[in-house]
Design an enzyme around this catalytic site. Sequence first.
Site, PDB file in Angstrom:
ATOM      1  N   ASP A 151      -9.459 -44.058  -8.563  1.00 21.81           N
ATOM      2  CA  ASP A 151      -9.157 -45.140  -9.480  1.00 21.81           C
ATOM      3  C   ASP A 151      -7.991 -45.960  -8.907  1.00 21.81           C
ATOM      4  O   ASP A 151      -7.280 -45.506  -7.995  1.00 21.81           O
ATOM      5  CB  ASP A 151      -8.794 -44.537 -10.847  1.00 21.81           C
ATOM      6  CG  ASP A 151      -8.419 -45.590 -11.863  1.00 21.81           C
ATOM      7  OD1 ASP A 151      -9.137 -46.599 -11.959  1.00 21.81           O
ATOM      8  OD2 ASP A 151      -7.394 -45.407 -12.547  1.00 21.81           O
TER       9      ASP A 151
ATOM     10  N   ASP B 147      -5.573 -48.681 -10.998  1.00 19.23           N
ATOM     11  CA  ASP B 147      -4.414 -48.859 -11.879  1.00 19.23           C
ATOM     12  C   ASP B 147      -4.064 -47.543 -12.563  1.00 19.23           C
ATOM     13  O   ASP B 147      -4.914 -46.879 -13.167  1.00 19.23           O
ATOM     14  CB  ASP B 147      -4.717 -49.911 -12.943  1.00 19.23           C
ATOM     15  CG  ASP B 147      -5.119 -51.253 -12.329  1.00 19.23           C
ATOM     16  OD1 ASP B 147      -4.988 -51.393 -11.099  1.00 19.23           O
ATOM     17  OD2 ASP B 147      -5.577 -52.132 -13.077  1.00 19.23           O
TER      18      ASP B 147
ATOM     19  N   ASP C 248      -6.566 -41.733 -13.925  1.00 19.36           N
ATOM     20  CA  ASP C 248      -5.528 -41.507 -14.936  1.00 19.36           C
ATOM     21  C   ASP C 248      -6.083 -41.451 -16.349  1.00 19.36           C
ATOM     22  O   ASP C 248      -5.313 -41.355 -17.309  1.00 19.36           O
ATOM     23  CB  ASP C 248      -4.459 -42.600 -14.848  1.00 19.36           C
ATOM     24  CG  ASP C 248      -4.984 -43.977 -15.251  1.00 19.36           C
ATOM     25  OD1 ASP C 248      -6.143 -44.290 -14.890  1.00 19.36           O
ATOM     26  OD2 ASP C 248      -4.255 -44.723 -15.925  1.00 19.36           O
TER      27      ASP C 248
END
Length: 362
Positions: free
Chosen positions: A10, A12, A130
């Site tokens: 991922d 961000d 996240d």
Amino acid sequence: MSGRRILFVDRDGTLIEEPADQQIDSYAKLRFMPGMLPALLKLRDAGFSFVMVSNQDGLGTASFPREHFEGPQQLLLQLLESQGIAFEAVLIDASFEHEGRPTRKPGVGLLLPWLRDRGVDLAGSAVVGDRETDLQLAENLGCRGFRIGPGFGDWAAVAHELADAPRRARIRRTTSETDVAVEVDLDREAPARVDTGIGFLDHMLEQLGRHAGFDLALRCRGDLRVDAHHSVEDVALALGQALRDALADKRGIGRYGDSSGRGALTLPMDEALAGAALDLGGRPLFVFDGAIPGDAVGGLPTSLVPHFFRSLCDAAGMALHLQVRGEDAHHVVEAAFKAVARALRQAIRRDGRLLPSTKGRL
């Protein structure tokens, strides 16, 4: 399976910190996540390739112009590439969650080429992100998932788990003649636990594990009422397969080994002398030079000793040259096993990050 391992990453909140407005639309907002770069370098050295997978809600709309995204994105990629981190693909989905598109994580629409590629080891690959959707993506892909952030984990923990993972294998080989169970851990030294029903073979396999420097547990139940042939052969085949599976793509191993560590190919045991040189390059071959006196030692027919090593080579994908001489069968056979073990210790040792072959695979 053995194949390419991919880290689906991922962006961000994983590679770079995510701001409160969840849009990195200016250079001032571009900040690396702590520990990200050393972790990626470690994972690269462990053989992982990288694919970036990111949801960017509404990218290209008036609220998130593409030109505001591209500047920081290209700087991120250039900075990582300057440090040796390159992505084989950058996959961005610009849809909104309510649209329910299959290309939006945790959907796998953008990742179909990797799902269909038989050269990719999905079980050995991983997703790092996240959010819970990243863990769901991992489940949908059939690989491991790691979540980064407060209360979860960090990049150092991910790199340790994936790059420092011990090389283990478990094999069960069952035929009408034998039932063999083998477990190896190439990165742990421990006393071998062996029970084949042939006392002297047990002793030799204990020597093999000890001097090769790996943990070995092996049990065999065979038709010893007939003779020892089936048990010896199937033990060697199961052990060879376990070694091959534990080594996986063989990245970073020494590959070659000899019994002296100095090229002299000599290992003495009283009057007996043995030497071994081997290559774990994937092409099985066994060359035996010498003779073992007598018909049997400790219930193990001496004729089965070369056969054991030939079967081991066949299953492990190993080329082995073994030389022996001596007057006492016990000494000759034990010297042979120790010589092979010492050579194997060098060959399986991790000594770098590169694949030890110009062919690109072993």
